[in-house]
Design an enzyme around this catalytic site. Structure first.
Site, PDB file in Angstrom:
ATOM      1  N   ASN A  39     -48.317 -13.205 -26.685  1.00  0.00           N
ATOM      2  CA  ASN A  39     -47.590 -14.526 -26.900  1.00  0.00           C
ATOM      3  C   ASN A  39     -47.541 -15.055 -28.160  1.00  0.00           C
ATOM      4  O   ASN A  39     -48.393 -14.917 -29.135  1.00  0.00           O
ATOM      5  CB  ASN A  39     -48.086 -15.658 -25.678  1.00  0.00           C
ATOM      6  CG  ASN A  39     -49.622 -15.845 -25.955  1.00  0.00           C
ATOM      7  OD1 ASN A  39     -50.343 -14.796 -26.238  1.00  0.00           O
ATOM      8  ND2 ASN A  39     -50.173 -16.978 -25.683  1.00  0.00           N
ATOM      9  N   CYS A  50     -43.748 -15.705 -24.354  1.00  0.00           N
ATOM     10  CA  CYS A  50     -44.719 -15.223 -23.250  1.00  0.00           C
ATOM     11  C   CYS A  50     -44.928 -13.764 -23.800  1.00  0.00           C
ATOM     12  O   CYS A  50     -43.966 -12.929 -24.138  1.00  0.00           O
ATOM     13  CB  CYS A  50     -44.614 -15.085 -21.816  1.00  0.00           C
ATOM     14  SG  CYS A  50     -44.666 -16.904 -20.958  1.00  0.00           S
ATOM     15  N   GLU A  52     -45.145 -11.200 -21.907  1.00  0.00           N
ATOM     16  CA  GLU A  52     -44.342 -10.225 -21.108  1.00  0.00           C
ATOM     17  C   GLU A  52     -42.940 -10.159 -21.875  1.00  0.00           C
ATOM     18  O   GLU A  52     -42.251  -9.214 -21.695  1.00  0.00           O
ATOM     19  CB  GLU A  52     -44.150 -10.843 -19.640  1.00  0.00           C
ATOM     20  CG  GLU A  52     -45.546 -10.853 -18.889  1.00  0.00           C
ATOM     21  CD  GLU A  52     -46.267 -12.180 -19.203  1.00  0.00           C
ATOM     22  OE1 GLU A  52     -46.286 -12.813 -20.241  1.00  0.00           O
ATOM     23  OE2 GLU A  52     -46.736 -12.402 -18.079  1.00  0.00           O
ATOM     24  N   CYS A  83     -45.173 -16.286 -15.700  1.00  0.00           N
ATOM     25  CA  CYS A  83     -44.538 -17.636 -15.512  1.00  0.00           C
ATOM     26  C   CYS A  83     -43.133 -17.357 -14.810  1.00  0.00           C
ATOM     27  O   CYS A  83     -42.618 -16.088 -14.866  1.00  0.00           O
ATOM     28  CB  CYS A  83     -44.239 -18.413 -16.830  1.00  0.00           C
ATOM     29  SG  CYS A  83     -42.863 -17.741 -17.981  1.00  0.00           S
ATOM     30  N   CYS A  86     -40.509 -15.181 -16.836  1.00  0.00           N
ATOM     31  CA  CYS A  86     -40.824 -13.951 -17.105  1.00  0.00           C
ATOM     32  C   CYS A  86     -40.695 -13.100 -15.881  1.00  0.00           C
ATOM     33  O   CYS A  86     -40.398 -12.026 -16.064  1.00  0.00           O
ATOM     34  CB  CYS A  86     -42.167 -13.895 -17.651  1.00  0.00           C
ATOM     35  SG  CYS A  86     -42.432 -14.257 -19.260  1.00  0.00           S
TER      36      CYS A  86
HETATM   37  N1  THU Z   1     -48.420 -17.072 -21.237  1.00  0.00           N
HETATM   38  C1  THU Z   1     -48.006 -15.709 -21.337  1.00  0.00           C
HETATM   39  O1  THU Z   1     -47.787 -15.230 -22.457  1.00  0.00           O
HETATM   40  N2  THU Z   1     -47.806 -15.059 -20.083  1.00  0.00           N
HETATM   41  C2  THU Z   1     -48.043 -15.315 -19.017  1.00  0.00           C
HETATM   42  O2  THU Z   1     -48.067 -14.761 -17.967  1.00  0.00           O
HETATM   43  C3  THU Z   1     -48.561 -16.721 -18.803  1.00  0.00           C
HETATM   44  C4  THU Z   1     -48.496 -17.573 -20.145  1.00  0.00           C
HETATM   45  C5  THU Z   1     -48.743 -17.802 -22.589  1.00  0.00           C
HETATM   46  C6  THU Z   1     -47.666 -18.673 -22.914  1.00  0.00           C
HETATM   47  C7  THU Z   1     -48.184 -19.664 -23.571  1.00  0.00           C
HETATM   48  O3  THU Z   1     -48.480 -19.072 -24.965  1.00  0.00           O
HETATM   49  C8  THU Z   1     -49.792 -19.708 -23.287  1.00  0.00           C
HETATM   50  O4  THU Z   1     -49.693 -18.499 -22.442  1.00  0.00           O
HETATM   51  C9  THU Z   1     -50.220 -20.883 -22.428  1.00  0.00           C
HETATM   52  O5  THU Z   1     -49.029 -21.272 -21.565  1.00  0.00           O
END
Ligand code: THU
Length: 130
Positions: A39, A50, A52, A83, A86
């Site tokens: 992320n 994110c 992913e 999320c 994603c």
């Molecule tokens: N986040 C991800 O990178 N992947 C996920 O599956 C859930 C959330 C990140 C986005 C943001 O930088 C942080 O987690 C908090 O939301």
């Protein structure tokens, strides 16, 4: 390469100064190559992008458009599910039975298929009238 090791290692490079929640993702593409992502947040959009999405972008940039397996890891009390956005991105390049393993840094894990993560999804068939 083992997806959990790849996701665990890349997670260290996550840029998450706003949420302080580092996430690492690894996807295996059809060729067998593993692509990773983290992320990446920014001050204007603190949720950032994110892990992913980062792994998918790396795969597509390398010329691949099919993924066969996904692993995501974060330091959280329970496995963190991708999320909504994603999920749709993963579905674009995976199959209904593609497995997504969600892991915690202390050893927890939960595996679900893309169909379980995004049932009833919009797909190209909904635009097909012929
Ligand atoms: N986040 C991800 O990178 N992947 C996920 O599956 C859930 C959330 C990140 C986005 C943001 O930088 C942080 O987690 C908090 O939301």
């Amino acid at each position: 390469m083992d997806l959990l090791s790849a996701a665990t290692k890349v997670r260290e490079n996550a840029y998450a100064p706003y949420s302080r929640f580092k996430v690492g993702a690894a996807i295996r593409a059809a060729s067998g190559t593993v692509y990773t992502g983290v992320n990446v947040e920014n001050v204007a959009y603190p949720e950032g992008t994110c892990a992913e999405a980062g792994a998918i972008a790396a795969m597509v940039a390398a010329g691949e458009t099919k993924l066969t397996e996904v692993c995501v890891i974060a330091d959280s009390p329970a496995p963190v599910p991708p999320c909504g956005g994603c999920r749709q991105k993963l579905v674009e390049f995976g199959a209904s039975d593609t497995r997504v393993t969600m892991c915690t840094t202390d050893g927890g894990s939960l595996t679900m298929t893309l169909n379980e993560l995004l049932p009833g999804r919009f797909d190209a068939s909904h635009m097909d009238r012929t």
